[in-house]
Design an enzyme around this catalytic site. Structure first.
Site, PDB file in Angstrom:
ATOM      1  N   HIS A  37       0.508  -1.051   0.243  1.00  0.00           N
ATOM      2  CA  HIS A  37       0.128  -0.010  -0.089  1.00  0.00           C
ATOM      3  C   HIS A  37       0.965   1.310   0.272  1.00  0.00           C
ATOM      4  O   HIS A  37       2.236   1.523   0.556  1.00  0.00           O
ATOM      5  CB  HIS A  37      -0.725   0.211   1.577  1.00  0.00           C
ATOM      6  CG  HIS A  37      -1.953  -1.014   1.047  1.00  0.00           C
ATOM      7  ND1 HIS A  37      -3.162  -0.991   1.547  1.00  0.00           N
ATOM      8  CD2 HIS A  37      -2.241  -2.516   0.310  1.00  0.00           C
ATOM      9  CE1 HIS A  37      -3.778  -1.665   1.835  1.00  0.00           C
ATOM     10  NE2 HIS A  37      -2.983  -2.904   1.422  1.00  0.00           N
ATOM     11  N   GLU A  47       0.977   3.685   1.841  1.00  0.00           N
ATOM     12  CA  GLU A  47       1.649   3.948   3.152  1.00  0.00           C
ATOM     13  C   GLU A  47       2.978   3.387   3.236  1.00  0.00           C
ATOM     14  O   GLU A  47       3.732   3.660   4.135  1.00  0.00           O
ATOM     15  CB  GLU A  47       0.686   3.723   4.473  1.00  0.00           C
ATOM     16  CG  GLU A  47      -0.519   5.468   4.240  1.00  0.00           C
ATOM     17  CD  GLU A  47      -1.857   4.680   3.055  1.00  0.00           C
ATOM     18  OE1 GLU A  47      -2.761   5.048   3.735  1.00  0.00           O
ATOM     19  OE2 GLU A  47      -1.906   3.727   2.617  1.00  0.00           O
ATOM     20  N   CYS A  97      -6.062   1.680   5.797  1.00  0.00           N
ATOM     21  CA  CYS A  97      -6.387   1.237   5.535  1.00  0.00           C
ATOM     22  C   CYS A  97      -6.040   0.563   8.110  1.00  0.00           C
ATOM     23  O   CYS A  97      -5.069   1.100   8.293  1.00  0.00           O
ATOM     24  CB  CYS A  97      -6.484   0.190   5.135  1.00  0.00           C
ATOM     25  SG  CYS A  97      -4.529  -0.639   4.970  1.00  0.00           S
ATOM     26  N   CYS A 129      -1.950  -0.570   7.002  1.00  0.00           N
ATOM     27  CA  CYS A 129      -1.681   0.946   7.670  1.00  0.00           C
ATOM     28  C   CYS A 129      -1.144   1.673   8.407  1.00  0.00           C
ATOM     29  O   CYS A 129      -0.136   2.113   8.889  1.00  0.00           O
ATOM     30  CB  CYS A 129      -2.573   1.657   5.949  1.00  0.00           C
ATOM     31  SG  CYS A 129      -1.596   0.487   4.456  1.00  0.00           S
TER      32      CYS A 129
END
Length: 156
Positions: free
Chosen positions: A53, A55, A83, A86
């Protein structure tokens, strides 16, 4: 506030660029003392890595660039509310603040729905969809005991 908006626009540009390159619509920028330390987009589909992801990618880059696992004093700007994975990574990295553009409801509306993870975390272990079975706890505790007694460990 203008400075914050500049960093957020950088994260948003990364998200848009990621979509054009075949990645997910997410971007993140990590800043320390007014300087961008790391910037990255989502690369889950490009790298076949479900943890890639924006992040997490940005945290990995920032840690490598600063040669530390502790990003205290840094701030993250992300194109979407993080999320659960993250958010956990942000806390573990010790980032000082999170700025985000889109909400998790916005993400859900385009097919990125993390609500099942939030639901799973709240359930008792025996009620989760993925079975969890504990094995070899006593043997597993040996490494924990070694860590506990280690005098020259790097705490984190």
């Amino acid at each position: 506030m203008k400075q914050h908006e500049l960093y957020m626009r950088e994260a948003l540009c990364l998200a848009e660029e990621s979509v054009r390159e075949g990645g997910g619509p997410f971007g993140a920028v990590i800043v320390r003392d007014g300087e961008i330390i790391a910037a990255s987009a989502n690369s889950v589909t490009l790298t076949h890595d479900p943890t890639a992801h924006a992040e997490v990618n940005a945290i990995r880059l920032a840690c490598a660039n600063l040669q530390t696992h502790n990003l205290s004093g840094c701030v993250i700007y992300t194109s979407c509310e993080p999320c659960p994975m993250c958010l956990g990574a942000i806390y573990w990295a010790r980032l000082g603040a999170i700025y985000y553009a889109n909400t998790r409801t916005d993400a859900q509306a385009i097919g990125f729905d993390d609500s099942f993870i939030y639901d799973e975390i709240a359930r008792p272990l025996e009620q989760r969809k993925i079975p969890m079975t504990q094995l070899l706890r006593q043997e597993g505790l040996e490494a924990f005991e070694e860590w506990r007694l280690k005098a020259d460990k790097s705490e984190y």
